[in-house]
Design an enzyme around this catalytic site. Sequence first.
Site, PDB file in Angstrom:
ATOM      1  N   GLU A 142      58.642  21.944  24.271  1.00 20.47           N
ATOM      2  CA  GLU A 142      57.586  22.871  24.130  1.00 20.47           C
ATOM      3  C   GLU A 142      57.755  24.400  24.292  1.00 20.47           C
ATOM      4  O   GLU A 142      57.801  24.527  25.722  1.00 20.47           O
ATOM      5  CB  GLU A 142      56.314  22.230  24.791  1.00 20.47           C
ATOM      6  CG  GLU A 142      55.848  20.857  24.304  1.00 20.47           C
ATOM      7  CD  GLU A 142      54.491  20.502  24.945  1.00 20.47           C
ATOM      8  OE1 GLU A 142      54.161  21.164  25.716  1.00 20.47           O
ATOM      9  OE2 GLU A 142      54.469  19.119  24.919  1.00 20.47           O
TER      10      GLU A 142
ATOM     11  N   GLU B 100      55.435  14.796  30.022  1.00 19.45           N
ATOM     12  CA  GLU B 100      55.207  15.643  31.009  1.00 19.45           C
ATOM     13  C   GLU B 100      54.647  15.100  32.371  1.00 19.45           C
ATOM     14  O   GLU B 100      53.709  15.452  33.047  1.00 19.45           O
ATOM     15  CB  GLU B 100      54.119  16.852  30.987  1.00 19.45           C
ATOM     16  CG  GLU B 100      54.639  18.039  29.711  1.00 19.45           C
ATOM     17  CD  GLU B 100      53.758  19.016  29.438  1.00 19.45           C
ATOM     18  OE1 GLU B 100      54.148  20.201  29.400  1.00 19.45           O
ATOM     19  OE2 GLU B 100      52.631  18.649  29.688  1.00 19.45           O
TER      20      GLU B 100
END
Length: 625
Positions: free
Chosen positions: A262, A187
């Site tokens: 995710e 991320e």
Amino acid sequence: MYKHVVGALLLAGLGLTPATQAQTKAAAAKHTFALGDENFLLDGKPFQMISGELHYPRIPREAWRHRMKMAKAMGLNTIGTYVFWNVHEPEQGKYDFSGNNDIAAFVKIAQEEGLWVVLRPSPYVCAEWEFGGYPYWLQKDKNLVVRSKDPKYLAAYGRYLKAVAQQLAPLQVNHGGPVLMVQVENEYGFYASDKDYLALNRQMFVDAGFDGLLYTCDPGEKVKEGHLPGLLPAVNGWDDPRKVKQLVRTYHEGKGPYYIAEWYPAWFDWWGTPHHTVPASKYTPRLDSVLRAGISINMYMFHGGTTRGFMNGANYKGPGTRYEPQTSSYDYDAPLDEAGNATPKFMAFRGAIEKYLPAGTKLPAVPAAKPTMRTPVITLSSATNLLSVLPKPVVSAAPQTFEDLNQDYGFVLYRTTLAGGRTGTLQLKDLRDYAVVLVNGQRVATLDRRLEQDQTEITLPKGTVTLDILVENLGRLNFGPFLNQNRKGITEQVSFAGTEVKNWQHFRLPFNDISKVGKAPAGKAAAANGPVLRRGSFTVATPADTYFDMSQWGKGCVWLNGHHLGRYWEVGPQQTLYVPAEWLKKGANEVVVLEMLKPQQDKLVGLEKPILDVVKADGEARRTN
């Protein structure tokens, strides 16, 4: 028709072949895993990953296989896991891949159970984990900058990555293992957008020995910043098939395949706020639509488990926001609960997945819930005043941080003397994170970073006064722009009545081995309201899961047979600590509790069910769900 095409793609990954011998032979064989224009290609054939995240440090090693069998029973063909730098290199140059940290064994068990693996060594993991997975010792150098091209950071990171690769590179799918893909960074688009830094990361992975398929992952709105051209951009948090496909094509030369790295069926908890739950009915249709579109997916979390010891992280987004340390329970309202039992969400998701299996294929039966037990009341009759068993101090004029003291987690007791007979304001500038203030061994105040408290008025009795400040590291930040500002303890200065206080003794209390913390000398009673270590034992005929009820206690930590179960805090929402059957013994079991606020409390009991949803305000309990 498409249902049966998708089902055929899943069959091999689910390991649902008729002969166990054939499964074992296939598992040992080398495979290819590649990117097609629309699908992942396993041995040249389209393959859809249906994956769930579970983390080896959050599950007792003895239970790893059970959790993987549960993954298979829900219909998963893949599992995902981070690799945690601070677990494997707790001190610089000292590596640990043993016991519960044996990540290679974890991956091999997945292969034995017919599961593929997506590996995420980053080394930054976020994950509601202490310092986002970084080892504390990176903060000892105030000039070192993580997640950057800082040569000192890259050198430490590179050494660690090579140590990880020695364990895991041979387990990539192209070497006969189950690891399909390896994630580069994590991320990163949330943090920065330096493509040169990302390119360095990719090259470091290759140089370390990860020669299979690499990818990045970012929340949908940050893929532009966080992806690296040439690597597949996976998407976090989005589940609209049309939007996911459009986004991936935008940053992947107009092609797929498509991976939601995710997907959040619920959320985590932090101290003092309500327990998070999301009904299965909200997310089951979304899972169905993703599977129907042929998109690969990883549920974060499939099974959260428990963040043991002091390894929880914390969030802080900057001025005007609160510091938010996370609870020890990482139940996450996941399909598999904290103890590894199937929930209604598990059954709903299983039903959605089952629709896309080949006709006539049956998933493994769902294992029954594990037995639980209620213990008799456990009396912890042995009480030791923490101040009576302090180690040798480190002395300096100014207060030192945990990092200055070469201490990772736990507590530091700061001690000095003051001239008494005065009332004034005691200020701990930039306290991190929680302090118990004692005057001549008696508690007079607490200060809590969550509540932006750093000062209190105290009255000193006449004469020379001993001032003790017991400071707890409640968890280094694991997310956001302040990762490089993560030092713990009293990080600046202490003042009383407007004057800086100097000449400090520092007593290091990491509690990394509770067996080495002694009992009080004979005749030394516990303080009336100071921190105390309580010990007791109870007998078990047949070990079973239980949940220590800490709702009548104040704040502290619990150890069972030497295992650090985690933190408790009356503010909630977590009021129990999960005790796995694997850590109980037939016969006598020892319990140690470090209690900071209620030293007279001496009883606890094990319950059959957890209490994760009670927040207390001003001593009054209220359920949040």
